[in-house]
Design a protein around this motif. Sequence first.
Motif, mmCIF file in Angstrom:
data_model
loop_
_atom_site.group_PDB
_atom_site.id
_atom_site.type_symbol
_atom_site.label_atom_id
_atom_site.label_comp_id
_atom_site.label_asym_id
_atom_site.label_seq_id
_atom_site.Cartn_x
_atom_site.Cartn_y
_atom_site.Cartn_z
ATOM 1 N N GLY A 134 -5.414 -0.744 5.017
ATOM 2 C CA GLY A 134 -5.180 0.242 3.949
ATOM 3 C C GLY A 134 -5.217 1.655 4.501
ATOM 4 O O GLY A 134 -4.365 2.491 4.169
ATOM 5 N N LYS A 135 -6.191 1.928 5.377
ATOM 6 C CA LYS A 135 -6.270 3.268 5.971
ATOM 7 C C LYS A 135 -5.049 3.533 6.852
ATOM 8 O O LYS A 135 -4.486 4.622 6.832
ATOM 9 C CB LYS A 135 -7.556 3.420 6.803
ATOM 10 C CG LYS A 135 -8.812 3.645 6.016
ATOM 11 C CD LYS A 135 -8.732 4.740 4.963
ATOM 12 C CE LYS A 135 -8.477 6.140 5.488
ATOM 13 N NZ LYS A 135 -8.255 7.112 4.361
ATOM 14 N N ARG A 176 -6.260 6.062 0.284
ATOM 15 C CA ARG A 176 -7.686 6.356 0.129
ATOM 16 C C ARG A 176 -8.347 4.997 -0.083
ATOM 17 O O ARG A 176 -7.926 4.242 -0.972
ATOM 18 C CB ARG A 176 -7.901 7.263 -1.077
ATOM 19 C CG ARG A 176 -9.355 7.516 -1.404
ATOM 20 C CD ARG A 176 -9.507 8.493 -2.570
ATOM 21 N NE ARG A 176 -10.898 8.614 -2.981
ATOM 22 C CZ ARG A 176 -11.814 9.322 -2.341
ATOM 23 N NH1 ARG A 176 -11.470 9.997 -1.253
ATOM 24 N NH2 ARG A 176 -13.070 9.373 -2.760
ATOM 25 N N VAL A 177 -9.335 4.663 0.738
ATOM 26 C CA VAL A 177 -9.934 3.326 0.649
ATOM 27 C C VAL A 177 -11.412 3.450 0.278
ATOM 28 O O VAL A 177 -12.166 4.183 0.922
ATOM 29 C CB VAL A 177 -9.771 2.537 1.969
ATOM 30 C CG1 VAL A 177 -10.480 1.186 1.877
ATOM 31 C CG2 VAL A 177 -8.287 2.322 2.278
ATOM 32 N N PRO A 217 0.829 -1.214 0.000
ATOM 33 C CA PRO A 217 0.000 0.000 0.000
ATOM 34 C C PRO A 217 0.861 1.259 0.000
ATOM 35 O O PRO A 217 1.863 1.326 0.719
ATOM 36 C CB PRO A 217 -0.784 -0.098 1.304
ATOM 37 C CG PRO A 217 -0.505 -1.425 1.891
ATOM 38 C CD PRO A 217 0.651 -2.038 1.189
ATOM 39 N N VAL A 262 -9.626 -3.092 4.605
ATOM 40 C CA VAL A 262 -10.014 -1.676 4.652
ATOM 41 C C VAL A 262 -9.191 -0.962 5.734
ATOM 42 O O VAL A 262 -8.581 0.089 5.499
ATOM 43 C CB VAL A 262 -11.528 -1.540 4.971
ATOM 44 C CG1 VAL A 262 -11.884 -0.109 5.351
ATOM 45 C CG2 VAL A 262 -12.367 -2.016 3.782
ATOM 46 N N ALA A 320 -13.325 3.607 6.059
ATOM 47 C CA ALA A 320 -13.151 3.792 4.609
ATOM 48 C C ALA A 320 -13.600 5.199 4.221
ATOM 49 O O ALA A 320 -14.466 5.786 4.867
ATOM 50 C CB ALA A 320 -13.976 2.758 3.840
ATOM 51 N N ALA A 329 -16.329 -5.349 1.624
ATOM 52 C CA ALA A 329 -15.581 -4.501 2.564
ATOM 53 C C ALA A 329 -16.070 -4.642 3.999
ATOM 54 O O ALA A 329 -15.350 -4.306 4.941
ATOM 55 C CB ALA A 329 -15.672 -3.038 2.112
ATOM 56 N N VAL A 387 -11.797 -2.312 -2.123
ATOM 57 C CA VAL A 387 -11.929 -3.606 -1.436
ATOM 58 C C VAL A 387 -13.346 -4.135 -1.657
ATOM 59 O O VAL A 387 -14.316 -3.433 -1.342
ATOM 60 C CB VAL A 387 -11.675 -3.444 0.084
ATOM 61 C CG1 VAL A 387 -11.804 -4.784 0.798
ATOM 62 C CG2 VAL A 387 -10.302 -2.823 0.350
ATOM 63 N N THR A 427 -5.139 4.929 -4.181
ATOM 64 C CA THR A 427 -6.496 4.451 -3.911
ATOM 65 C C THR A 427 -6.566 2.929 -3.952
ATOM 66 O O THR A 427 -6.078 2.315 -4.903
ATOM 67 C CB THR A 427 -7.475 5.037 -4.953
ATOM 68 O OG1 THR A 427 -7.449 6.469 -4.837
ATOM 69 C CG2 THR A 427 -8.902 4.538 -4.730
ATOM 70 N N MET A 428 -7.187 2.372 -2.917
ATOM 71 C CA MET A 428 -7.434 0.923 -2.895
ATOM 72 C C MET A 428 -8.942 0.686 -2.865
ATOM 73 O O MET A 428 -9.652 1.317 -2.086
ATOM 74 C CB MET A 428 -6.801 0.278 -1.662
ATOM 75 C CG MET A 428 -7.201 -1.197 -1.489
ATOM 76 S SD MET A 428 -6.209 -2.121 -0.290
ATOM 77 C CE MET A 428 -6.815 -1.496 1.254
#
Length: 347
Positions: free
Chosen positions: A169-170, A175-176, A146, A166, A195, A157, A154, A151-152
């Motif tokens: 990633g944050k 940006r999730v 990451p 989620v 998210a 989620a 999911v 931007t990811m």
Amino acid sequence: MTEIAEYSRQFVLKTRPVDLPGDETFAIETTPIVMPGPGQVLVKILIAALSPWQNQRLKDFKNYTKPFEIGEVIDCDVLGQVVAGEADGLVPGQLVTGRLGWREYALATPDQLLRVTDEFPDTMWLTALSSPGLTAYCALDMFGRPMPGQTMVVTSAAGSVGGYAVQLGKLAGMRVVGLSGNADKCTLVTERLGADVCVNHAEPGYEERLAAACPDGVHLFFDTTGGTVADAVFDTLAKYAKVLVVGRTVSNNSDRPDLDPVNMRQLWAREASIQGFSRYSYPERWGFARERMMDLCRQGLIQTMDHLVDGFEKTPGALRDMLTGRCTGKVLVRYGAATPIEKDNPA
Ligand SMILES: NC(=O)c1ccc[n+]([C@@H]2O[C@H](COP(=O)([O-])OP(=O)(O)OC[C@H]3O[C@@H](n4cnc5c(N)ncnc54)[C@H](OP(=O)(O)O)[C@@H]3O)[C@@H](O)[C@H]2O)c1
């Protein structure tokens, strides 16, 4: 002295389902409880953890693992308590996790079991600190890489694995954007899991809302479901995007798993790469991932989510509810309560 029942019930595979399992799929068998021999302990199962892979193994199609045989006990991770026998320091009273299946009691050897402590709530040993949390951690750490500001997306989620993807990633500064199957789940994904946006894929026009939520395109796609919803994400990939394929819930639920769509044209057009991931290939990473997740949980940085159902008989229904999107977080079924540990018991 712990009371041990005379008989143990277990669910076995009776007939293979075409798509989703029904009541006719399973049979309950009752077997006498056998006391442990040398090197074994008897474990009373307290909580069983349900997962979409149990459905895929009910069917007979080519996959990363072999199907259950007709008459075989349905396998799954459990939390249990040693109630008889002593082996390799394991004594009655000790709480353990292991893959012991949909049954009330199981004989096990120490190498099949992980000792757990009361530092965390018992359910966490089957959620954040087990397959769901550790799969998300390992897949992102080893292959997702990451990057802050990117931007990811999911899928599922609010699901068991997706919910940790989620949050991780944050924590990594991404940006999730989550995809989920109803408005309540979407609220949970943004408000509880953090998210930036969650798009309800059950509402028409979700493809446009997804594209609008990813103005720079999708740099990392963490996919556990596949299917048409996942395919819509391919239309929004950024140049050099990475697609991390962690699960295939939709085609595993289907009667035609061979019809799984993948938008290869967009994969090519964006010069994207695709990476399959199975946690079973990296057992050596498991301990490290668990330590990291324990640290994050201690710091209060990870929210755990589970859907706890009471009663052994409810197991097949709980599996169906999970597979039809009715639950959030890890679906767990409580089979029994732990026996309080006696004072002179060192466990
Ligand atoms: N690679 C590995 O090492 C590894 C490890 C663990 C799990 N997995 C795989 O990862 C996947 C997710 O597992 P999980 O335990 O976290 O399950 P999960 O996502 O919590 O449960 C299933 C969810 O999938 C979504 N779903 C079901 N049918 C769908 C459909 N037709 N279209 C779109 N979404 C659908 C639903 O969420 P929404 O309604 O909100 O979309 C449902 O709640 C499974 O395929 C599992 O086998 C892989």
